[in-house]
Design a protein around this motif. Structure first.
Motif, mmCIF file in Angstrom:
data_model
loop_
_atom_site.group_PDB
_atom_site.id
_atom_site.type_symbol
_atom_site.label_atom_id
_atom_site.label_comp_id
_atom_site.label_asym_id
_atom_site.label_seq_id
_atom_site.Cartn_x
_atom_site.Cartn_y
_atom_site.Cartn_z
ATOM 1 N N TRP A 833 46.794 16.189 -14.618
ATOM 2 C CA TRP A 833 45.954 16.500 -15.774
ATOM 3 C C TRP A 833 46.485 15.738 -16.987
ATOM 4 N N ASN A 834 45.617 15.471 -17.941
ATOM 5 C CA ASN A 834 46.013 14.834 -19.198
ATOM 6 C C ASN A 834 45.415 15.615 -20.356
ATOM 7 N N ILE A 835 46.265 16.045 -21.288
ATOM 8 C CA ILE A 835 45.808 16.746 -22.486
ATOM 9 C C ILE A 835 45.971 15.793 -23.671
ATOM 10 N N ASN A 836 44.862 15.466 -24.318
ATOM 11 C CA ASN A 836 44.858 14.540 -25.461
ATOM 12 C C ASN A 836 44.259 15.251 -26.670
ATOM 13 N N PRO A 837 45.082 15.841 -27.521
ATOM 14 C CA PRO A 837 44.552 16.591 -28.673
ATOM 15 C C PRO A 837 43.918 15.672 -29.700
ATOM 16 N N PRO A 838 43.071 16.232 -30.572
ATOM 17 C CA PRO A 838 42.533 15.452 -31.695
ATOM 18 C C PRO A 838 43.668 15.074 -32.651
ATOM 19 N N PRO A 839 43.417 14.181 -33.605
ATOM 20 C CA PRO A 839 44.465 13.782 -34.549
ATOM 21 C C PRO A 839 45.041 14.968 -35.316
ATOM 22 N N LYS A 840 46.338 14.884 -35.620
ATOM 23 C CA LYS A 840 47.074 15.883 -36.405
ATOM 24 C C LYS A 840 47.097 17.255 -35.752
ATOM 25 N N ARG A 841 47.026 17.287 -34.439
ATOM 26 C CA ARG A 841 47.148 18.564 -33.724
ATOM 27 C C ARG A 841 48.227 18.433 -32.661
ATOM 28 N N LYS A 842 48.929 19.535 -32.419
ATOM 29 C CA LYS A 842 49.994 19.560 -31.419
ATOM 30 C C LYS A 842 49.674 20.615 -30.370
ATOM 31 N N ILE A 843 50.438 20.606 -29.291
ATOM 32 C CA ILE A 843 50.107 21.415 -28.109
ATOM 33 C C ILE A 843 51.092 22.574 -27.960
ATOM 34 N N LEU A 844 50.549 23.777 -27.766
ATOM 35 C CA LEU A 844 51.333 24.956 -27.410
ATOM 36 C C LEU A 844 50.913 25.407 -26.019
ATOM 37 N N ILE A 845 51.905 25.682 -25.166
ATOM 38 C CA ILE A 845 51.621 26.081 -23.784
ATOM 39 C C ILE A 845 52.281 27.426 -23.509
ATOM 40 N N VAL A 846 51.576 28.284 -22.787
ATOM 41 C CA VAL A 846 52.127 29.560 -22.325
ATOM 42 C C VAL A 846 52.079 29.574 -20.806
ATOM 43 N N VAL A 847 53.233 29.765 -20.189
ATOM 44 C CA VAL A 847 53.285 29.917 -18.732
ATOM 45 C C VAL A 847 53.465 31.408 -18.457
ATOM 46 N N PRO A 848 52.373 32.160 -18.174
ATOM 47 C CA PRO A 848 52.508 33.608 -17.955
ATOM 48 C C PRO A 848 53.421 33.918 -16.777
ATOM 49 N N GLU A 849 53.243 33.194 -15.686
ATOM 50 C CA GLU A 849 54.064 33.323 -14.483
ATOM 51 C C GLU A 849 53.724 32.156 -13.572
ATOM 52 N N ILE A 850 54.689 31.790 -12.756
ATOM 53 C CA ILE A 850 54.471 30.684 -11.832
ATOM 54 C C ILE A 850 55.172 31.016 -10.527
ATOM 55 N N PHE A 851 54.481 30.781 -9.407
ATOM 56 C CA PHE A 851 55.010 31.130 -8.097
ATOM 57 C C PHE A 851 55.097 29.866 -7.240
ATOM 58 N N LEU A 852 56.316 29.422 -6.974
ATOM 59 C CA LEU A 852 56.581 28.272 -6.123
ATOM 60 C C LEU A 852 57.580 28.687 -5.052
ATOM 61 N N PRO A 853 57.615 28.020 -3.895
ATOM 62 C CA PRO A 853 58.543 28.415 -2.829
ATOM 63 C C PRO A 853 59.991 28.306 -3.297
ATOM 64 N N SER A 854 60.807 29.270 -2.868
ATOM 65 C CA SER A 854 62.230 29.255 -3.208
ATOM 66 C C SER A 854 62.967 28.396 -2.193
ATOM 67 N N GLU A 855 63.496 27.279 -2.661
ATOM 68 C CA GLU A 855 64.206 26.343 -1.797
ATOM 69 C C GLU A 855 65.415 25.787 -2.525
ATOM 70 N N ASP A 856 66.390 25.334 -1.746
ATOM 71 C CA ASP A 856 67.533 24.656 -2.348
ATOM 72 C C ASP A 856 67.110 23.305 -2.910
ATOM 73 N N GLU A 857 66.253 22.623 -2.163
ATOM 74 C CA GLU A 857 65.724 21.353 -2.631
ATOM 75 C C GLU A 857 64.318 21.571 -3.177
ATOM 76 N N CYS A 858 64.033 20.891 -4.282
ATOM 77 C CA CYS A 858 62.718 21.051 -4.910
ATOM 78 C C CYS A 858 61.653 20.371 -4.059
ATOM 79 N N GLY A 859 60.808 21.188 -3.396
ATOM 80 C CA GLY A 859 59.728 20.619 -2.600
ATOM 81 C C GLY A 859 58.438 20.530 -3.375
#
Length: 994
Positions: A833-859
């Motif tokens: 994905w690409n987020i391109n805000p209008p001029p003079k605007r910045k980006i705020l992100i909220v990650v409510p929760e994220i579920f990824l497999p638990s591994e020693d190596e990042c898969g």
């Protein structure tokens, strides 16, 4: 003696105690109040020099007080002292890797090869080659920013100050109380710690120890009576001198012990669950309520309310049903549910070719069967080339009585009435020949019904599928071999308006006397099969030719005819071309007579035994106001269209049910369609052709799908009603009996499990290919869909997955989500994905929760950075499950977001909202999202997971003018502690010097 206290005749203050005395009474102010008893005033214990014994903050309440602690501390059991809160003990403090507890605060650290992101909680993997802020040697103690000229600028977290070297950050008393347990004062050398009275500073310079352990109580021996002036009367908390000695009391949330001196925390949760609806958690001096999953805590911080997930945007693709603590998604017909909330189109053509005899075309939510050129589609919409299936046709008759021409268009079935406006409508009668091209192909003069059917599809003659049987039923098939003759005619009627209405009774009798027996009938054999009539009235146009009054109506009637060519009439003296010319000549003659009859107002339409005129002369008085138009009846002062299964009776102006042997699928019609057999059996008011009686049941077939029926022979089956064929098992397989209902009755010797199908060519079970699935046992096909793919789950059952990367990327607000969310995402996918805000605007992100497999190596990895280059500025990166919410601002003006999974993994994934905000608010936004208090409380965490509150919060950030829209609406929905946090941030930002 009269007891004034009992009689209620005393004059004591409401906060005083009344004591009866002989012949009088006296008033004594309650503990925590001062005065003469008749006038009592609350004592503000927090104004005492010792702050009522509270080491941090004191809150006065009527007749008492409560001690509270700064963020990062917890109240001790004495209700006054404050002890360090170990944030790392719960959820690792929200740190992605390492959490280190400190006095009044905590710090997150990252392992070697990672560095702490701006949100001070998550870690970003350091690239092998980095520049500027991505370089580990950038020198900033906290936050690194790139400058427009390519250099760097260091910043500090809230509560820290940048030192003179512009790299290091100095701790102040505004962060974790400066690391001090009690009091903190800022100096040039940093925070200086002190202790409350009755406490001494420990040698570590930050901890405070109770002074009473070092005191000698010699002074007490010199007094015969205790007093609050000496050692607080021995009270743990509040001391009050009384006539009987000292009286000790405790702050809210504590209970005085039997020694009448010490205070002990009250476990409010033991009594009636603390008044909490769901979960009660005891804390020192207080308690907290929380709710089960699927519920939210109300503003009273006691009661729980079900979260109506169906009120959120994008909860379900189609239908959403809210349930207590949860919800359920349903899909429209022709779609299947996947990923818990999404609906994917079912490719019915992949399921035994949709049951079609010849061809099948999938459409969104449905499908269509097709027939080869020269073959007609059966009424059941699946079979082709059926004997005796003569389609309903129009009948045009014209008669001449002297100089009067009368024409009538009769329609016994397949009549369609469509009112378009008050002055226009369309009527069609009969069945048109399907147009060439598109999904249906019409037969023309050169095409024959000789195309082969698909392998293994039953035929009408034998009950088993095969080629279109042209030779067996030439009379039926010959009807469509030659293209029909088509002609169009248009007529004008002056001073009349389009209005379909029943003919007057006297005129109907006259028409009956001037029937077919009078005069010639030029179109009795012109073989018209379909007519489409359109009547349109409009004001006469302006201009030189518009001589008449502009108020006069001009009505135009346009008719389209289709007449059939019968090849069996071909003779040696008249070939096909000759036949066509004959029909064209007859049709032209009929159109001439038709024109005269329309001019003489002697043209009628006949439906269900009623005769209708197409227009009304303007000189004729209009109908009464309460009368509705054709196809409608008046119900409760409203005109309502006749429903399915009924038709409009012109004489009674009412909707009446379709008689037995007929049906009507559409609303507002003037007649009902005949059942294929033309008999008069069946229910009254049938709404579709399936209401016609006598259809063959599953496991049986006949030439036209109606009784008498024959059972499917051994080795074939039929799961549907009203079919003209049976499907073969294929591969030489047989069935245990005649009349089999499904492929599962075919004797395969092997029972294929879900995710597999039986291949009749190799006689074994084959695994469904990617993009298809099979949830049932023992089937001979796999289902495919247009919007989901399949992968093999750990249990071996093949499931449905949407492989499309989801999200809505707007200029101000939007979201990104993993494929199939909230269901598990498939393996081996990559989303960008690409987020391109209008001029003079910045980006705020909220990650409510994220579920990824638990591994020693990042898969499976989610990364957010400036662009696709690995060395570009990275804002966020993770490859593990993270259930605590986190908010952060992007380190770059634009964001490139990439999610990539391995070949073997699958998990629930994420749905991450974002907002772009005015850069003038950057300091305020960053001050909020970097404050640990935003995530410290479980109730605060739930706010960041609440879609409605996040939407409101984002709307205000994106468009500050909308703040007042939510002020009243949401102040009743947020915990007081959350409002207090935001208010302090906003106030200090807007009024920094106040």
């Amino acid at each position: 003696d009269v007891d004034e206290c009992v009689e209620g005749t005393d004059n004591c203050h409401i906060d005083a105690i009344c004591q009866n005395t002989p012949k009088s009474y006296k008033c004594i102010c309650k503990s925590g109040y001062t005065g003469d008893g008749k006038h009592c005033k609350d004592v503000d214990e927090c104004e005492r020099e010792d702050n009522a014994g509270c080491v941090h903050e004191c809150v006065n309440i009527p007749g008492n007080y409560r001690c509270t602690c700064y963020d990062g501390f917890r109240l001790a059991h004495d209700g006054h002292n404050c002890l360090d809160l170990d944030e790392c003990s719960e959820g690792n403090g929200g740190c992605q890797q390492t959490c280190v507890n400190m006095m009044g605060s905590y710090e997150c650290f990252c392992r070697e090869g990672f560095f702490l992101s701006d949100n001070q909680h998550t870690c970003i993997q350091r690239p092998e080659e980095g520049m500027n802020c991505m370089n580990k040697n950038h020198g900033c103690a906290h936050i690194c920013r790139e400058t427009p000229k390519g250099g760097i600028a260091c910043e500090c977290r809230p509560g820290f100050e940048l030192t003179k070297n512009q790299r290091d950050c100095k701790l102040t008393c505004n962060y974790g109380n400066g690391g001090c347990q009690h009091t903190c004062d800022d100096t040039d050398q940093g925070p200086k710690c002190g202790c409350h009275v009755k406490f001494l500073l420990h040698s570590d310079g930050v901890t405070c120890i109770g002074e009473r352990h070092f005191q000698q109580h010699v002074i007490l021996e010199t007094f015969s009576n205790e007093t609050c002036a000496v050692n607080n009367g021995g009270c743990d908390s509040k001391c009050h001198d009384a006539a009987t000695g000292v009286h000790c009391s405790c702050p809210m949330g504590f209970m005085l012990q039997p020694d009448r001196k010490t205070c002990k925390d009250i476990d409010e949760c033991r009594l009636n669950n603390g008044g909490c609806d769901h979960i009660c958690r005891n804390t020192v001096g207080s308690f907290e309520c929380s709710c089960k999953k699927g519920y939210k805590l109300l503003i009273n911080e006691r009661n729980c309310q079900d979260i109506d997930e169906c009120s959120f945007d994008r909860t379900c693709d189609h239908l959403c049903i809210n349930t207590p603590g949860s919800f359920q998604c349903l899909c429209h017909k022709g779609y299947t549910l996947y990923g818990l909330t999404h609906c994917g189109d079912i490719d019915e053509c992949s399921i035994n070719r949709g049951g079609c005899k010849f061809g099948c075309i999938n459409t969104p939510g449905s499908y269509q069967c097709t027939c080869p050129a020269g073959c007609k589609l059966h009424w059941n919409k699946k079979d082709c080339c059926l004997p005796g299936s003569v389609p309903p046709r129009a009948t045009l008759t014209c008669n001449k009585m002297g100089k009067k021409d009368s024409c009538a268009l009769s329609c016994t079935s397949k009549a369609r009435f469509l009112p378009e406006s008050d002055s226009s409508y369309t009527v069609s009668c009969g069945t048109p020949v399907l147009r060439q091209g598109g999904q249906h192909r019409a037969a023309n003069s050169s095409q024959q019904c000789l195309g082969k059917g698909a392998p293994g599809v039953p035929t009408a003659a034998t009950g088993l599928a095969g080629p279109c049987q042209v030779a067996e039923h030439p009379p039926v098939l010959s009807e469509t071999v030659a293209a029909p003759v088509k002609q169009k005619a248009s007529f004008k009627i002056k001073d009349a308006k389009c209005h379909l209405h029943p003919r007057a009774k006297g005129k109907q009798e006259e028409a009956g006397r001037a029937g077919p027996q009078g005069g010639s009938a030029p179109c009795s054999d012109c073989q018209v099969t379909f007519v489409n009539l359109k009547c349109d009235s409009s004001k006469k146009g302006k201009g030189r030719r518009a001589r008449n009054s502009p108020s006069k109506e001009v009505t135009r009637i346009t008719l389209e005819f289709e007449a059939e060519i019968k090849p069996e009439e071909i003779t040696a003296s008249c070939n096909l071309h000759c036949l066509r010319q004959r029909v064209e000549k007859k049709l032209k003659s009929a159109i001439k007579a038709l024109k005269k009859s329309i001019n003489q107002e002697r043209f009628l339409l006949r439906f269900s035994g009623m005769e209708y005129e197409v227009a009304r002369k303007l000189s004729v008085a209009p109908e009464r106001q309460e009368s509705c138009g054709p196809g409608q009846q008046r119900l409760a002062s409203k005109c309502v269209s006749c429903s399915q299964g009924t038709y409009y009776h012109g004489q009674t102006e009412q909707c009446v049910p379709c008689p037995p042997g007929t049906y009507q699928e559409k609303e507002g019609q003037l007649s009902c369609d005949l059942c294929p057999r033309g008999d008069t059996f069946g229910p009254i008011g049938a709404t579709n052709i399936t209401g016609c009686t006598g259809q063959c049941p599953p496991g049986q077939h006949s030439a036209d799908g109606f009784k008498p029926c024959q059972p499917c022979p051994r080795g074939s089956y039929q799961p549907e009603v009203g079919r003209a064929l049976c499907f073969p098992c294929g591969g030489g397989l047989t069935t245990r009996h005649e009349g089999a209902l499904s492929f599962q009755d075919c004797d395969t010797k092997v029972q294929c499990s879900p995710g597999h199908y039986y291949n009749t060519s190799v006689h074994r079970c084959i695994r469904c290919a990617v993009g298809t699935y099979q949830p049932d046992f023992r089937q001979n096909y796999c289902i495919s869909g247009s919007s989901f793919k399949s992968i093999q789950t750990s249990s071996g059952v093949w499931a449905r997955f949407n492989r499309q990367c989801g999200g809505e990327l707007g200029e101000y607000t939007g979201y990104i989500e993993s494929p199939n969310y909230p269901g598990n995402y498939p393996a081996n996918i990559e989303c960008t994905w690409n987020i391109n805000p209008p001029p003079k605007r910045k980006i705020l992100i909220v990650v409510p929760e994220i579920f990824l497999p638990s591994e020693d190596e990042c898969g499976d990895v989610l990364v957010m950075r400036k662009n696709s280059s690995p060395s570009s500025i990275t804002t966020y990166e993770t490859c593990q499950t993270y259930e605590r919410p986190i908010a952060f601002t992007a380190r770059s003006r634009k964001l490139w977001i990439n999610f990539k999974t391995s070949e073997a993994n699958s998990a629930r994934g994420f749905q991450i909202p974002y907002v772009t905000y005015d850069e003038d608010y950057e300091q305020l936004v960053e001050d909020i999202v970097r404050d640990g208090r935003l995530y410290a409380s479980e109730n605060h965490q739930e706010i960041l997971k609440d879609k409605k509150l996040i939407k409101a919060f984002f709307d205000v950030l994106a468009h500050p003018q909308n703040y007042f829209k939510y002020t009243e609406k949401h102040k009743e929905m947020l915990p007081r502690s959350f409002i207090k946090l935001l208010r302090s941030k906003v106030s200090s930002f807007l009024r920094p010097y106040k």
